[in-house]
Design an enzyme around this catalytic site. Sequence first.
Site, mmCIF file in Angstrom:
data_model
loop_
_atom_site.group_PDB
_atom_site.id
_atom_site.type_symbol
_atom_site.label_atom_id
_atom_site.label_comp_id
_atom_site.label_asym_id
_atom_site.label_seq_id
_atom_site.Cartn_x
_atom_site.Cartn_y
_atom_site.Cartn_z
ATOM 1 N NE ARG A 123 11.568 35.434 14.781
ATOM 2 C CZ ARG A 123 11.501 36.533 13.949
ATOM 3 N NH1 ARG A 123 11.840 37.034 13.075
ATOM 4 N NH2 ARG A 123 10.626 38.264 15.025
ATOM 5 C CE LYS A 141 -14.039 34.541 22.137
ATOM 6 N NZ LYS A 141 -15.097 35.316 21.568
ATOM 7 C CE LYS A 183 -19.347 32.272 26.859
ATOM 8 N NZ LYS A 183 -18.954 33.471 26.638
ATOM 9 C CD GLU A 230 -22.809 33.537 26.376
ATOM 10 O OE1 GLU A 230 -21.767 33.815 26.968
ATOM 11 O OE2 GLU A 230 -23.340 33.277 25.445
ATOM 12 C CG ASP A 281 -23.179 37.081 23.921
ATOM 13 O OD1 ASP A 281 -22.384 37.220 23.495
ATOM 14 O OD2 ASP A 281 -23.683 35.655 23.254
#
Length: 279
Positions: free
Chosen positions: A98, A133, A165, A195, A216
Amino acid sequence: MLERRQIERVVQLALDEDAPSGDLTSETFIPESASATADLVAREPGVFAGTEVFEVAMTAYDPRVVVDLLIADGERFEAKDVLARVTGPARAVLRCERIALNLVQRMSAIATQTAAYVAAVEGTRARVVDTRKTTPGLRALERHAVRCGGGHNHRFSLSDAVMAKDNHVALVPDITRAIQDARAALPHTTHIEVEVDRMEQIEPVLAGGVNTILLDNFSVDELRAGVAQVAGRAIVEASGGVTLETIGDIARTGVDVISVGALTHSVRALDLGLDVKVS
């Protein structure tokens, strides 16, 4: 490059989680002397990632297990293809089945997804890259899978480069000065990216001396205008809401890099199975 120690750490954590004090089913149903041969079989087409991961996972409990890999990372496969063959003590094969499948199913899904995005920008200058992410603890494996699919990696962690950011930018009164101060304080080899989410932010950021400017959630027309305005003074990255349907148009605006969170954060595990061969 994916290091073996990274794989071994992930596999050991997975094995400790899945069989913290043994495999009650196999130890009850399967004789200790039993051997097994099993094939890793594709239930659907895709791009494979995780050959070494599969091998490490299948041999983690008992090194007598032998894994014969029949495919390489980055290779395409079709449904019903046999991708690897495993032989060894049956209890060990079943205990590790598994965790080995979980890892390569996810990695191959990422590689397959990445390959589709890379194909969609073919003929442009754009490089498809991942983001942070990723699944906690699995970043090294997932980033390797992106490379298997023909994509590229962004910074690996917060420690690798400066990337200001929107929340960083919102907290500094003068972005040009903030970039200049950062440049003065950092080693000359450190990459600085900032950004922006509005056209009027481009010039103040460029004036600070950034290496990369991230546009962005810009529309395609805004991206095209932004690339023209930057005019080669920095690498131009596009991000935000990128899909397979939109990435081709984004790439054709002339951006250098397109970062895609969907490569890792929302893939569906590819359907692979480990089928024991009955003699």
